[in-house]
Write a protein that holds these residues in place. Structure first.
Motif, mmCIF file in Angstrom:
data_model
loop_
_atom_site.group_PDB
_atom_site.id
_atom_site.type_symbol
_atom_site.label_atom_id
_atom_site.label_comp_id
_atom_site.label_asym_id
_atom_site.label_seq_id
_atom_site.Cartn_x
_atom_site.Cartn_y
_atom_site.Cartn_z
ATOM 1 N N MET A 11 42.008 -43.728 -23.855
ATOM 2 C CA MET A 11 42.121 -42.595 -22.963
ATOM 3 C C MET A 11 40.835 -42.504 -22.162
ATOM 4 O O MET A 11 39.751 -42.518 -22.721
ATOM 5 C CB MET A 11 42.359 -41.334 -23.795
ATOM 6 N N GLU A 12 40.971 -42.423 -20.921
ATOM 7 C CA GLU A 12 39.789 -42.404 -20.078
ATOM 8 C C GLU A 12 39.417 -40.959 -19.779
ATOM 9 O O GLU A 12 40.246 -40.151 -19.436
ATOM 10 C CB GLU A 12 40.114 -43.269 -18.856
ATOM 11 N N LYS A 13 38.140 -40.679 -19.985
ATOM 12 C CA LYS A 13 37.661 -39.317 -19.792
ATOM 13 C C LYS A 13 37.190 -39.164 -18.347
ATOM 14 O O LYS A 13 36.423 -39.976 -17.847
ATOM 15 C CB LYS A 13 36.526 -39.030 -20.767
ATOM 16 N N ALA A 14 37.696 -38.137 -17.719
ATOM 17 C CA ALA A 14 37.317 -37.886 -16.324
ATOM 18 C C ALA A 14 35.888 -37.379 -16.283
ATOM 19 O O ALA A 14 35.541 -36.433 -16.976
ATOM 20 C CB ALA A 14 38.260 -36.883 -15.684
ATOM 21 N N THR A 15 35.084 -38.031 -15.475
ATOM 22 C CA THR A 15 33.705 -37.563 -15.329
ATOM 23 C C THR A 15 33.612 -36.810 -14.024
ATOM 24 O O THR A 15 33.971 -37.307 -12.961
ATOM 25 C CB THR A 15 32.731 -38.758 -15.316
ATOM 26 N N ARG A 16 33.155 -35.614 -14.126
ATOM 27 C CA ARG A 16 32.971 -34.813 -12.919
ATOM 28 C C ARG A 16 31.762 -33.930 -13.128
ATOM 29 O O ARG A 16 31.427 -33.581 -14.263
ATOM 30 C CB ARG A 16 34.209 -33.992 -12.596
ATOM 31 N N MET A 17 31.194 -33.553 -12.068
ATOM 32 C CA MET A 17 30.009 -32.712 -12.150
ATOM 33 C C MET A 17 30.434 -31.266 -12.256
ATOM 34 O O MET A 17 31.431 -30.852 -11.669
ATOM 35 C CB MET A 17 29.134 -32.913 -10.912
ATOM 36 N N ALA A 70 37.299 -26.861 -22.539
ATOM 37 C CA ALA A 70 37.935 -26.473 -23.803
ATOM 38 C C ALA A 70 39.351 -27.038 -23.906
ATOM 39 O O ALA A 70 39.780 -27.512 -24.965
ATOM 40 C CB ALA A 70 37.970 -24.949 -23.935
ATOM 41 N N TYR A 71 40.083 -27.046 -22.780
ATOM 42 C CA TYR A 71 41.445 -27.597 -22.765
ATOM 43 C C TYR A 71 41.433 -29.092 -23.053
ATOM 44 O O TYR A 71 42.235 -29.596 -23.840
ATOM 45 C CB TYR A 71 42.097 -27.301 -21.414
ATOM 46 N N GLU A 72 40.503 -29.823 -22.413
ATOM 47 C CA GLU A 72 40.409 -31.260 -22.653
ATOM 48 C C GLU A 72 40.020 -31.551 -24.102
ATOM 49 O O GLU A 72 40.559 -32.464 -24.726
ATOM 50 C CB GLU A 72 39.395 -31.880 -21.692
ATOM 51 N N ALA A 73 39.096 -30.778 -24.641
ATOM 52 C CA ALA A 73 38.697 -30.973 -26.039
ATOM 53 C C ALA A 73 39.864 -30.708 -26.979
ATOM 54 O O ALA A 73 40.071 -31.425 -27.972
ATOM 55 C CB ALA A 73 37.522 -30.061 -26.368
ATOM 56 N N GLN A 74 40.655 -29.689 -26.659
ATOM 57 C CA GLN A 74 41.824 -29.373 -27.486
ATOM 58 C C GLN A 74 42.847 -30.504 -27.430
ATOM 59 O O GLN A 74 43.433 -30.877 -28.449
ATOM 60 C CB GLN A 74 42.453 -28.067 -27.007
ATOM 61 N N ASN A 75 43.075 -31.079 -26.259
ATOM 62 C CA ASN A 75 44.010 -32.208 -26.133
ATOM 63 C C ASN A 75 43.537 -33.407 -26.940
ATOM 64 O O ASN A 75 44.317 -34.061 -27.627
ATOM 65 C CB ASN A 75 44.198 -32.601 -24.666
ATOM 66 N N ILE A 76 42.257 -33.710 -26.842
ATOM 67 C CA ILE A 76 41.710 -34.845 -27.597
ATOM 68 C C ILE A 76 41.869 -34.609 -29.096
ATOM 69 O O ILE A 76 42.277 -35.495 -29.851
ATOM 70 C CB ILE A 76 40.233 -35.077 -27.217
ATOM 71 N N LEU A 77 41.556 -33.399 -29.545
ATOM 72 C CA LEU A 77 41.680 -33.065 -30.965
ATOM 73 C C LEU A 77 43.134 -33.148 -31.434
ATOM 74 O O LEU A 77 43.433 -33.689 -32.493
ATOM 75 C CB LEU A 77 41.129 -31.655 -31.215
ATOM 76 N N ARG A 78 44.061 -32.646 -30.613
ATOM 77 C CA ARG A 78 45.483 -32.673 -30.968
ATOM 78 C C ARG A 78 45.995 -34.113 -31.071
ATOM 79 O O ARG A 78 46.727 -34.456 -31.979
ATOM 80 C CB ARG A 78 46.296 -31.887 -29.949
ATOM 81 N N GLN A 79 45.580 -34.960 -30.119
ATOM 82 C CA GLN A 79 46.031 -36.348 -30.154
ATOM 83 C C GLN A 79 45.459 -37.086 -31.368
ATOM 84 O O GLN A 79 46.102 -37.967 -31.922
ATOM 85 C CB GLN A 79 45.622 -37.062 -28.874
ATOM 86 N N GLY A 80 44.286 -36.710 -31.772
ATOM 87 C CA GLY A 80 43.674 -37.371 -32.931
ATOM 88 C C GLY A 80 44.244 -36.915 -34.259
ATOM 89 O O GLY A 80 44.159 -37.635 -35.254
ATOM 90 N N THR A 81 44.806 -35.723 -34.298
ATOM 91 C CA THR A 81 45.272 -35.191 -35.586
ATOM 92 C C THR A 81 46.772 -34.966 -35.652
ATOM 93 O O THR A 81 47.264 -34.454 -36.651
ATOM 94 C CB THR A 81 44.584 -33.852 -35.870
#
Length: 190
Positions: free
Chosen positions: A1-7, A56-67
């Motif tokens: 999964m590629e993480k979007a980098t933005r400022m 927070a939304y992106e972190a939640q998605n990553i956590l959900r996909q991992g668990t």
């Protein structure tokens, strides 16, 4: 999964020193004023809040996909069953080994059952001969005795013989059932 980098939007604007509140007095004074202008700092604050919500939304998605697979994995890990695949040659080998080990014991048990059956048949024959002899003696005593002239001793003897006959008939029935059961089990084993 590629993480979007933005400022962050905050990094675009230079940092300002702490500021005074836009509303110097109470907020009710300015509610009626429709020409009041919002501070540019309020806009930056809203943009910073949006950034926080996105992160927070992106972190939640990553956590959900991992668990998301956790319940299945825990079920697999708690399983205690182990399956082993074996070829047919190994199964045949163990089957013949088991047969070689058990067969002599089965033959020994069959010979013991046959001996026990013969003993029970002899016992049955003896009991049948006893019953016949008791029946013959009863018939002779009934025919030869006069019920009027019988004394008490003979009446007791006849009663005892009748009880003995009943007991022997019960034993005969029990032994017959036992013999039948043994014959049936011997036939099933063959």
């Amino acid at each position: 999964m590629e993480k979007a980098t933005r400022m962050s939007r905050l990094s675009v604007y230079p940092r300002y020193a702490p500021r005074e509140s836009v509303w110097a007095g109470s907020a009710e004074l300015h509610k009626s004023d429709s020409n009041a202008v919002c501070s540019p700092f309020l806009r930056e604050c809203v943009m910073a809040m949006e950034d926080c919500c996105d992160e927070a939304y992106e972190a939640q998605n990553i956590l959900r996909q991992g668990t998301q697979d956790l319940p299945r994995i825990t079920k697999v890990l708690t399983s205690e069953r182990v399956f082993l695949l074996v070829d047919e040659e190994t199964v045949r080998k163990y089957k013949t080994d088991l047969t070689d080990e058990i067969e002599p014991q089965v033959h020994e048990l069959l010979s013991r059952a046959e001996k026990g059956l013969k003993i029970l048949q002899k016992r049955e024959a003896m009991l049948q001969s006893k019953v016949k002899s008791v029946q013959q003696t009863q018939q002779t005593t009934r025919s030869g005795l006069n019920t009027v002239g019988m004394n008490k001793l003979e009446a007791r003897r006849i009663q005892m013989l009748a009880r003995q006959r009943e007991r022997l008939e019960e034993e005969l029935a029990a032994l017959q059932a036992e013999v039948d059961a043994m014959e049936l089990s011997a036939i099933k084993k063959k």
